[in-house]
Design an enzyme around this catalytic site. Structure first.
Site, PDB file in Angstrom:
ATOM      1  N   ARG A 107      -3.913  -2.773  -5.740  1.00 61.85           N
ATOM      2  CA  ARG A 107      -3.393  -2.071  -4.325  1.00 61.85           C
ATOM      3  C   ARG A 107      -3.941  -0.818  -4.827  1.00 61.85           C
ATOM      4  O   ARG A 107      -3.517   0.501  -6.028  1.00 61.85           O
ATOM      5  CB  ARG A 107      -1.666  -2.226  -4.532  1.00 61.85           C
ATOM      6  N   HIS A 134      -6.414  -4.163   4.882  1.00 60.71           N
ATOM      7  CA  HIS A 134      -4.785  -4.842   4.298  1.00 60.71           C
ATOM      8  C   HIS A 134      -5.255  -5.639   4.769  1.00 60.71           C
ATOM      9  O   HIS A 134      -4.484  -6.733   5.345  1.00 60.71           O
ATOM     10  CB  HIS A 134      -3.822  -3.878   5.193  1.00 60.71           C
ATOM     11  N   GLN A 137      -1.619  -8.189   4.600  1.00 60.84           N
ATOM     12  CA  GLN A 137      -0.496  -7.880   5.640  1.00 60.84           C
ATOM     13  C   GLN A 137      -1.293  -9.138   7.035  1.00 60.84           C
ATOM     14  O   GLN A 137      -0.519  -8.869   7.397  1.00 60.84           O
ATOM     15  CB  GLN A 137      -0.917  -6.466   5.358  1.00 60.84           C
ATOM     16  N   ASP A 225       1.705   1.559  13.737  1.00 63.22           N
ATOM     17  CA  ASP A 225       2.258   1.717  11.618  1.00 63.22           C
ATOM     18  C   ASP A 225       2.477   2.569  11.763  1.00 63.22           C
ATOM     19  O   ASP A 225       2.224   3.596  12.166  1.00 63.22           O
ATOM     20  CB  ASP A 225       0.768   0.920  11.244  1.00 63.22           C
ATOM     21  N   CYS A 264       4.211  -2.428  10.107  1.00 62.75           N
ATOM     22  CA  CYS A 264       4.131  -3.300   8.499  1.00 62.75           C
ATOM     23  C   CYS A 264       5.244  -3.027   8.096  1.00 62.75           C
ATOM     24  O   CYS A 264       5.260  -3.698   6.974  1.00 62.75           O
ATOM     25  CB  CYS A 264       2.571  -3.938   8.041  1.00 62.75           C
ATOM     26  N   ARG A 292       5.051 -12.104   4.640  1.00 67.64           N
ATOM     27  CA  ARG A 292       4.357 -11.969   3.176  1.00 67.64           C
ATOM     28  C   ARG A 292       4.298 -12.667   2.161  1.00 67.64           C
ATOM     29  O   ARG A 292       3.140 -12.670   1.349  1.00 67.64           O
ATOM     30  CB  ARG A 292       4.486 -10.340   2.365  1.00 67.64           C
TER      31      ARG A 292
END
Length: 307
Positions: A107, A134, A137, A225, A264, A292
């Protein structure tokens, strides 16, 4: 060995297989303790190294729990407390970890780092988030959408706000799974043009608009987001430009009746989304967060050649 740097590394059929596998494994675990290992323990003896150069809650916990449920284990490596933080190259780190673990999740910020890591690693590398994309996700998002009773081909999805990494991966998904995504955001904050071009070439419909009502018209799923992504430049000008794209009850009312809301997380309540939306019956953000784990279990199995 399969790297998962973007959704296109897997492709549409593999992505569909991941979603189906996640649904099956999630169903089989119903009412089990969260730490109980899946009956087949497909990753028994396997170890995942997790490198964090950005803060994390959902990615950290979900990958750890995914490996536990698959019968494996995970190591957490904070960049600041490893030799990466003291200047060891990504290439050398890749070579060393490849001798010690079975897969690597990172990450980080610059997408070029994960590409370099994958180039030099001899084990699968998984994108836990970069500034560009991402994908893990989005596997969870697609799983949540399918669980909600929506078919992916022909889906009508709206994105509101900044054209960030999550938006890029949703656009990529639109091309792979053949659905429509309308991006509602201010001029100058559009998603990556290469992701848009590839999605359109693959058969997805990507529509850009500066009108939030147009973006959500007919949408079955509404997604947003944070307006300023972690570690990205923002400020008052950026936030001011995003104000018309706040997902509130009025905007949700302009979407398809029964539309699903996704985010998310973490959410900046009162900015990109209001409390009465994120806490409403239309919101599936808590299912999305849990998913997830289930989505990443299938990503891990695919990357390690077991799916």
């Amino acid at each position: 060995m399969r790297d998962f740097l973007n959704l296109s590394d897997a492709g549409g059929p593999a992505l569909a297989a991941m979603i189906n596998d996640a649904i099956d494994r999630k169903s089989a675990r119903k009412a089990w303790p969260k730490g109980q290992v899946d009956a087949d323990a497909p990753l028994a003896g396997h170890v995942l190294a997790m490198i964090f150069e950005k803060n994390s809650t959902r990615t950290r916990v979900s990958f750890d729990m995914a490996m536990r449920q698959l019968g494996g284990s995970a190591l957490i490596l904070e960049a600041g407390s490893t030799q990466i933080g003291r200047g060891e190259t990504i290439a050398d780190t890749a070579r060393v970890l490849s001798r010690m673990v079975d897969a690597i999740m990172i990450r980080t910020d610059d997408h070029a780092k994960i590409e370099e890591l994958a180039h030099y690693a001899d084990v699968p590398v998984i994108n836990g988030l970069t500034d560009l994309s991402h994908p893990c996700q989005i596997v969870a998002d697609l799983l949540t959408i399918v669980e909600g009773g929506f078919a992916l081909p022909g889906l009508q999805l709206a994105w509101l706000g900044d054209g960030n990494n999550v938006a890029n991966s949703l656009i990529e998904a639109a091309g792979l799974m053949k659905f429509t995504i309308r991006i509602g955001g201010p001029a100058g904050y559009e998603p990556d043009t290469e992701f848009i071009a590839r999605a359109r070439a693959a058969g997805g419909e990507v529509i850009l608009t500066q009108d939030p009502a147009e973006a959500v018209a007919g949408a079955q799923v509404v997604v947003t987001d944070t307006w300023v992504s972690m570690g990205q430049p923002g400020g008052e000008k950026h936030v001011a430009a995003m104000q018309p794209y706040q997902v509130n009850q009025a905007l949700m009312a302009a979407a398809n009746p029964g539309a699903m809301f996704l985010h998310c997380l973490p959410a900046h309540r009162g900015e990109e989304v209001t409390d009465d939306v994120i806490d409403s019956n239309q919101s599936a953000v808590w299912d999305e967060a849990e998913n997830r784990i289930h989505g990443q279990k299938s990503v891990l199995l695919w990357a390690l050649g077991k799916l």
